[in-house]
Write a protein that holds these residues in place. Structure first.
Motif, PDB file in Angstrom:
ATOM      1  N   LEU A 201      56.534  49.487  45.715  1.00  0.00           N
ATOM      2  CA  LEU A 201      57.571  48.465  45.661  1.00  0.00           C
ATOM      3  C   LEU A 201      57.012  47.068  45.407  1.00  0.00           C
ATOM      4  N   SER A 202      55.787  46.814  45.841  1.00  0.00           N
ATOM      5  CA  SER A 202      55.238  45.458  45.761  1.00  0.00           C
ATOM      6  C   SER A 202      55.190  44.949  44.330  1.00  0.00           C
ATOM      7  N   GLY A 203      54.958  45.830  43.370  1.00  0.00           N
ATOM      8  CA  GLY A 203      54.943  45.421  41.967  1.00  0.00           C
ATOM      9  C   GLY A 203      56.286  45.582  41.287  1.00  0.00           C
ATOM     10  N   LYS A 204      57.074  46.541  41.728  1.00  0.00           N
ATOM     11  CA  LYS A 204      58.373  46.829  41.103  1.00  0.00           C
ATOM     12  C   LYS A 204      59.299  45.623  41.174  1.00  0.00           C
ATOM     13  N   PHE A 205      59.458  45.065  42.357  1.00  0.00           N
ATOM     14  CA  PHE A 205      60.307  43.888  42.514  1.00  0.00           C
ATOM     15  C   PHE A 205      59.792  42.721  41.664  1.00  0.00           C
ATOM     16  N   THR A 206      58.471  42.528  41.693  1.00  0.00           N
ATOM     17  CA  THR A 206      57.878  41.370  41.027  1.00  0.00           C
ATOM     18  C   THR A 206      58.072  41.423  39.519  1.00  0.00           C
ATOM     19  N   ARG A 207      57.837  42.581  38.919  1.00  0.00           N
ATOM     20  CA  ARG A 207      57.966  42.713  37.464  1.00  0.00           C
ATOM     21  C   ARG A 207      59.374  42.361  36.998  1.00  0.00           C
ATOM     22  N   ALA A 208      60.364  42.886  37.693  1.00  0.00           N
ATOM     23  CA  ALA A 208      61.744  42.633  37.291  1.00  0.00           C
ATOM     24  C   ALA A 208      62.111  41.159  37.455  1.00  0.00           C
ATOM     25  N   ASP A 209      61.655  40.543  38.540  1.00  0.00           N
ATOM     26  CA  ASP A 209      61.976  39.129  38.762  1.00  0.00           C
ATOM     27  C   ASP A 209      61.265  38.234  37.742  1.00  0.00           C
ATOM     28  N   ARG A 210      60.022  38.569  37.414  1.00  0.00           N
ATOM     29  CA  ARG A 210      59.292  37.782  36.423  1.00  0.00           C
ATOM     30  C   ARG A 210      59.953  37.894  35.052  1.00  0.00           C
ATOM     31  N   GLN A 211      60.430  39.079  34.732  1.00  0.00           N
ATOM     32  CA  GLN A 211      61.084  39.282  33.447  1.00  0.00           C
ATOM     33  C   GLN A 211      62.330  38.408  33.317  1.00  0.00           C
ATOM     34  N   GLN A 212      63.050  38.222  34.405  1.00  0.00           N
ATOM     35  CA  GLN A 212      64.279  37.437  34.347  1.00  0.00           C
ATOM     36  C   GLN A 212      64.044  35.942  34.543  1.00  0.00           C
ATOM     37  N   PHE A 213      63.155  35.581  35.467  1.00  0.00           N
ATOM     38  CA  PHE A 213      62.993  34.173  35.833  1.00  0.00           C
ATOM     39  C   PHE A 213      61.715  33.543  35.282  1.00  0.00           C
ATOM     40  N   GLY A 214      60.841  34.372  34.667  1.00  0.00           N
ATOM     41  CA  GLY A 214      59.588  33.856  34.148  1.00  0.00           C
ATOM     42  C   GLY A 214      58.509  33.769  35.210  1.00  0.00           C
ATOM     43  N   VAL A 215      57.377  33.185  34.814  1.00  0.00           N
ATOM     44  CA  VAL A 215      56.245  33.045  35.737  1.00  0.00           C
ATOM     45  C   VAL A 215      56.440  31.782  36.571  1.00  0.00           C
ATOM     46  N   LEU A 216      56.628  31.965  37.865  1.00  0.00           N
ATOM     47  CA  LEU A 216      56.841  30.855  38.790  1.00  0.00           C
ATOM     48  C   LEU A 216      55.621  30.734  39.694  1.00  0.00           C
ATOM     49  N   ALA A 217      55.004  29.588  39.717  1.00  0.00           N
ATOM     50  CA  ALA A 217      53.778  29.372  40.487  1.00  0.00           C
ATOM     51  C   ALA A 217      53.979  29.700  41.961  1.00  0.00           C
ATOM     52  N   GLY A 218      53.078  30.531  42.478  1.00  0.00           N
ATOM     53  CA  GLY A 218      53.132  30.900  43.883  1.00  0.00           C
ATOM     54  C   GLY A 218      54.211  31.904  44.221  1.00  0.00           C
ATOM     55  N   ILE A 219      54.947  32.369  43.176  1.00  0.00           N
ATOM     56  CA  ILE A 219      56.056  33.294  43.441  1.00  0.00           C
ATOM     57  C   ILE A 219      55.913  34.561  42.590  1.00  0.00           C
ATOM     58  N   THR A 220      56.035  34.402  41.272  1.00  0.00           N
ATOM     59  CA  THR A 220      55.951  35.575  40.385  1.00  0.00           C
ATOM     60  C   THR A 220      54.689  35.561  39.531  1.00  0.00           C
ATOM     61  N   ASP A 221      53.705  34.721  39.870  1.00  0.00           N
ATOM     62  CA  ASP A 221      52.512  34.584  39.026  1.00  0.00           C
ATOM     63  C   ASP A 221      51.424  35.602  39.343  1.00  0.00           C
ATOM     64  N   ARG A 222      51.691  36.506  40.281  1.00  0.00           N
ATOM     65  CA  ARG A 222      50.762  37.606  40.542  1.00  0.00           C
ATOM     66  C   ARG A 222      51.473  38.928  40.292  1.00  0.00           C
ATOM     67  N   GLU A 223      50.736  40.017  40.349  1.00  0.00           N
ATOM     68  CA  GLU A 223      51.310  41.334  40.053  1.00  0.00           C
ATOM     69  C   GLU A 223      52.143  41.881  41.203  1.00  0.00           C
ATOM     70  N   TYR A 224      52.121  41.224  42.334  1.00  0.00           N
ATOM     71  CA  TYR A 224      52.724  41.781  43.544  1.00  0.00           C
ATOM     72  C   TYR A 224      53.355  40.690  44.383  1.00  0.00           C
ATOM     73  N   TYR A 225      54.280  41.120  45.249  1.00  0.00           N
ATOM     74  CA  TYR A 225      54.775  40.255  46.311  1.00  0.00           C
ATOM     75  C   TYR A 225      53.993  40.591  47.579  1.00  0.00           C
ATOM     76  N   THR A 226      53.770  39.577  48.401  1.00  0.00           N
ATOM     77  CA  THR A 226      53.007  39.764  49.634  1.00  0.00           C
ATOM     78  C   THR A 226      53.725  40.734  50.576  1.00  0.00           C
ATOM     79  N   ASN A 227      52.949  41.590  51.186  1.00  0.00           N
ATOM     80  CA  ASN A 227      53.474  42.596  52.099  1.00  0.00           C
ATOM     81  C   ASN A 227      54.219  41.949  53.267  1.00  0.00           C
ATOM     82  N   SER A 228      55.505  42.216  53.365  1.00  0.00           N
ATOM     83  CA  SER A 228      56.374  41.815  54.488  1.00  0.00           C
ATOM     84  C   SER A 228      56.154  40.358  54.904  1.00  0.00           C
TER      85      SER A 228
END
Length: 735
Positions: A583-610
Motif C-alpha cells: 500500500l505504501s507505494g500504491k497510494f503515492t503513485r496515484a496521488d502523484r499522477q493526479q497532483f504532481g510531485v509535491l515536495a515532502g509529500i509525493t516526491d518519494r516512492e512511498y508514504y511514511t508508515n502510519s
C-alpha cells in the motif's frame, strides 16, 4: 412489486429503485438528447411494480434494457447495453495483461505485493491468479457505489480484498492449551493430545499452519511459555522412568521433585537422588532444546496457502516464571541464537518478549537473566521484539502475580503489530480473539486536497470535514464486510471455529459464526501522517511541535470516532497504525499522477508508515521515541516503534536494553531494533560488516541484506516491491 434483490454473491438485500434511475440517467447523459426525467420515472416505476417480489440483479438489468428498447429512446438503450458490454470487455483485457505479467514472473507491484509470498512458483502463480481476478468481483458485486468510489478515488484501501468473498477472518491468538490437552480435527483425521515436549512442539506448528489456511492474516500464540511448560515436567518424569527401567528401581518419589530451574550440569561428584535428578534434568533440557529447534525449523519450512508461503506466525513469551516455563524460554532463545540451516537467521516465527516490571525486566526480577538473553539474541537475530506490558494501556486490573493463568490478562501481539485486547462483548483478553478485517484511509490525499486553502484555520477545518466523511464510509464498509462474514458456517473453518475462537464451543458445524465473531475487532487504519502534516502545515511531526500537536489531534479524533462507531454498530472498532507494505507505494503513485510531485509529500516512492517519523529524517532515538510514543495509546488496533542502530549489534546487547528502557520511559507499547545483517544467498553465512561484497565462507558474491520490511523479516529483498526498497535505502541511523 419488487421487494428484495438477490445480488451476484447470493446475498439478499432490500430493493432500491434509485439504482435503476441512476443507471438510466448515466446512459442518457452519454446521448445527444440528454436527460428525460419523465421517462426515467416511467421506466423505474414500471419495473418496480411489474417485477417479481424477489429478483436477481441480472434480471432487473434485463428488464431495464427491454423497457428502453420499447421506448422512444432507443439511443439510450444502445448506450446502456454498450456500457454493460464495455465493463465486461475492460475487465477481460485487464485480466489478460495481468495474467501475462504473472506468467512471465515480472517483478512488479502485483507479484511483489507480499514479500512473504513467492509469486514465481506454480503455487504462487495460482495464488496471484485467484487474487487478482477476485478483486474485481468484490468491486462489482460486494461493494456499494459510495465505498467503491472511495476505493477507486484512492481514498480507501480494503486490506485482503481478494479474501473478501471467502468470509474468512484476519487473525487469531491461539489458545494452544486447548489443542495440547484435547487434540483437534482439521477436517481430515484427528490429532491426539500431547504427552511430551516434542509432540507439544509439533502440535503448535500444525495448529498455526492449519489455521493459516482458514484465514487471510497471521497466526499467533499468546503465551508460548505457559502453554508448553507442563510438557517439560512430563518429559522430566519420562526421563526418571527411563532410569527406573535401566536400574530396576522405583524412583516415583522423584517425579514431582521441586526444581528451581532446568540447567544442564556435569554429574561429577553427585550421588544418589541428586545424581538421578540432575541426569533427568540434563536429558530433559536436551529434549526441550531439540523441540524448540524443531519448532523454529518447521515454522521456516512448513508451507501453507497452496505451498507458496511459510506461515505468518508469531509467538509471545517471557512472563512464565516457573522452572519449566523458564526452560522453554531459555532453549527457544538459545536455538534462535544458533540460527537455522547453515546458521542463517530464522524469518519466522516473529518472537515477542513480554516485558513486565516485577517479572521480566528489572535486575531483581525472576526472569531478568532471560531478558538479558533475549536482548543478546535480538542483537544478533532481530527477534524477539519487545511488548511493554507496563504501558498504561496494556495493563489489566485482573492480572495477579500468583494466578497460574495470568497470561489470560496479558496483552499479546502478532505479525507486523496487530493488537487485540479491549472487548465490549466479552472478557478483556487477547486469547482466542483476533482482528476480523481492516481498511486504511489515505489521509495524505485528504490533506493534499486542502493545500490551496490559504487560511490555516479553514484549511484544517476542511481537512477534518473530509476525514470525518471518510471515517463514516470506512466504518460502514467494515460493518458491511462483517455482516457478510457472519453468514459463514462454522464448518467452513474446521479448526478455527472448533478449537480456537473465543466462544466457538457454542457452535455446531451448521451454525453460522455470527454469535461469536463480535469478540473480534474491526480496524480503521491510516497511512502517511508525516506527509499529511507537511501538506497541512509545511512540516512533519518530527521537525515541528506545531505539526506534532496537529498530528495528535488528527489521530485522537479518529480514535474518538472509532469509539462512536463501536456504539453505533455494536462492534469492537479500533484505530490501527497500518503496516503498509504494498500500500505504501500504491497510494503515492496515484496521488502523484493526479497532483504532481509535491515536495515532502509525493516526491518519494512511498508514504511514511502510519504515524512514524519519516525514515529519512535524521534525529536521535530519544527524539523519535518522544514523538511517536503518544500515538501508541491512540492506536490500540496495533502499532510499533523502531530504532535503527549502526554497525554490529551482536556484541552490544546493551544497545537493545537502552531501547527497551526508552519504551518503558515513554509509555511505548511495542517496539524493536533494526541493525545491519548480511546474508550469503548461497551458503547462508551471515555477518554485520558495513559492506560485504563476497562471502568469506564460500566466496559467493550473491549477498543480501537481511531486513525488516514492516514488522517481519524477509530472507531476500528480491521479493520487496519498489516502494519498500526505496524506503529501505532511505533509512538513517538513530543515534
Amino acid at each position: 412489486m419488487i421487494q428484495t434483490v438477490i445480488k451476484r454473491d447470493g446475498r439478499i438485500v432490500g430493493f432500491n429503485e434509485e439504482k435503476i434511475a441512476t443507471a438510466i440517467r448515466k446512459a442518457m447523459l452519454h446521448t445527444d438528447k440528454g436527460e428525460d426525467m419523465q421517462l426515467i420515472h416511467q421506466i423505474t416505476d414500471h419495473i418496480s411494480f411489474r417485477g417479481a417480489a424477489q429478483m436477481t440483479v441480472e434480471a432487473i438489468q434485463d428488464m431495464v434494457e427491454l423497457e428502453l428498447m420499447k421506448s422512444s429512446r432507443k439511443d439510450v438503450a444502445q448506450k446502456y447495453i454498450a456500457y454493460r458490454n464495455q465493463r465486461s470487455i475492460a475487465r477481460k483485457a485487464k485480466t489478460r495483461d495481468m495474467f501475462l505479467e504473472i506468467i512471465n514472473i515480472k517483478s512488479n507491484d502485483v507479484t511483489r505485493e507480499n514479500a512473504n509470498m513467492n509469486a514465481d512458483t506454480p503455487a504462487g502463480m495460482m495464488m496471484k491468479f485467484a487474487s487478482e481476478t477476485t478483486k474485481p468481483f468484490v468491486d462489482d458485486y460486494l461493494l456499494d457505489e459510495e465505498i467503491l468510489n472511495a476505493v477507486k478515488g484512492n481514498y480507501l484501501h480494503i486490506h485482503d480484498k481478494d479474501y473478501y468473498p471467502t468470509k474468512s477472518l484476519t487473525c487469531v491468538q491461539h489458545p494452544l492449551d486447548r489443542i495440547l490437552t484435547h487434540g483437534f480435527s482439521a477436517g481430515h483425521g484427528e490429532s491426539r493430545p500431547a504427552k511430551r515436549i516434542e509432540t507439544a512442539s509439533i502440535l503448535g506448528c500444525i495448529s498455526l499452519e492449519t489455521a493459516q489456511n482458514e484465514m487471510h492474516g497471521g497466526q499467533a500464540i499468546p503465551a508460548f511459555d505457559f502453554y508448553l511448560a507442563p510438557y517439560v515436567r512430563h518429559s522430566f518424569i519420562e526421563e526418571v522412568q527411563t532410569l527406573e527401567r535401566l536400574n530396576g528401581a522405583d524412583y516415583s518419589h522423584l517425579y514431582q521433585t521441586e526444581l528451581d530451574d532446568y540447567l544442564s550440569r556435569p554429574l561429577d561428584g553427585l550421588q544418589g537422588d541428586e545424581r538421578l535428578v540432575q541426569h533427568a534434568v540434563n536429558q530433559t533440557v536436551a529434549r526441550v532444546h531439540q523441540a524448540m529447534e524443531a519448532f523454529i525449523h518447521n515454522m521456516n519450512t512448513i508451507h501453507s496457502r497452496g505451498g507458496n508461503q511459510v506461515v505468518f506466525s508469531s509467538i509471545n513469551y517471557g512472563t512464565d516464571t516457573s522452572a519449566e516455563g523458564r526452560c522453554i524460554i531459555r532453549e527457544l532463545l538459545n536455538s534462535t541464537y544458533r540460527g537455522v540451516g547453515n546458521g542463517e537467521t530464522a524469518i519466522f516465527p516473529i518472537q515477542i518478549w513480554k516485558k513486565k516490571r516485577g517479572v521480566s525486566y528489572l535486575p531483581d526480577d525472576r526472569n531478568y537473566d532471560l531478558y538479558q538473553l533475549a536482548c543478546k539474541v535480538t542483537a544478533r537475530r532481530f527477534f524477539p521484539n519487545f511488548l511493554n506490558l507496563d504501558a498504561t494501556f496494556n495493563q489489566s486490573k485482573e492480572w495477579k502475580a500468583d494466578d497460574p493463568k495470568r497470561y489470560l490478562h496479558e496483552v499479546a501481539t502478532m505479525g507486523c503489530r496487530t493488537r487485540v485486547f479491549e472487548n465490549r462483548f466479552g472478557p478483556q483478553t487477547s486469547v482466542g480473539r483476533g482482528n476480523l478485517s481492516f481498511s486504511t484511509i489515505n489521509i495524505v490525499r485528504l490533506a493534499i486536497e486542502c493545500m490551496n486553502i490559504a487560511k490555516p484555520e479553514e484549511r484544517i477545518a476542511r481537512f477534518f470535514a473530509k476525514l470525518d466523511a471518510m471515517l463514516d464510509i470506512t466504518a460502514r464498509q467494515l460493518h458491511e464486510r462483517m455482516e457478510f462474514q457472519k453468514t459463514a458456517f462454522a464448518k467452513q473453518f474446521p479448526l478455527l471455529m472448533s478449537s480456537l475462537w473465543l466462544g466457538c464451543d457454542q457452535l455446531r458445524p451448521d451454525d453460522t459464526i455470527a454469535p461469536v465473531i463480535n469478540q473480534g475487532t474491526l480496524g480503521i487504519g491510516f497511512i502517511g501522517l508525516a506527509e499529511c502534516l507537511v501538506a497541512l502545515t509545511g512540516k512533519h511531526h518530527g521537525e515541528s511541535a506545531e505539526a506534532q500537536e496537529l498530528g495528535l489531534k488528527i489521530i485522537t479524533y479518529m480514535r474518538d470516532r472509532a469509539n462512536e462507531f463501536s456504539e453505533k454498530y455494536q462492534h469492537n472498532y479500533s484505530i490501527l497504525a497500518t503496516p503498509a507494505e504494498g500500500l505504501s507505494g500504491k497510494f503515492t503513485r496515484a496521488d502523484r499522477q493526479q497532483f504532481g510531485v509535491l515536495a515532502g509529500i509525493t516526491d518519494r516512492e512511498y508514504y511514511t508508515n502510519s504515524n512514524h517519523v519519516p525514515v529519512y529524517y535524521k534525529c536521535s532515538a530519544r527524539h523519535k521515541a518522544e514523538v511517536e510514543a503518544p500515538y501508541h495509546d491512540l492506536t490500540r488496533g496495533g502499532h510499533i516503534f523502531y530504532v535503527e542502530i549502526d554497525g554490529d549489534a551482536t556484541h552490544n546487547p546493551e544497545a537493545i536494553m537502552r531501547v527497551v528502557d526508552m519504551m518503558d520511559r515513554y509509555n511505548i507499547g511495542y517496539g524493536s531494533v533494526n541493525h545491519n545483517r548480511n546474508r550469503c544467498m548461497d551458503c547462508g553465512y551471515e555477518n554485520s560488516d558495513d559492506h560485504l561484497d563476497a562471502c568469506p565462507k564460500c566466496g559467493s558474491t550473491r549477498i543480501d541484506r537481511l531486513q525488516r520490511i514492516t514488522g517481519y523479516l524477509v530472507g531476500t529483498t528480491d521479493r520487496w516491491n519498489k516502494a519498500k526498497l526505496a524506503e529501505l535505502n532511505d533509512r538513517v541511523i538513530h543515534q
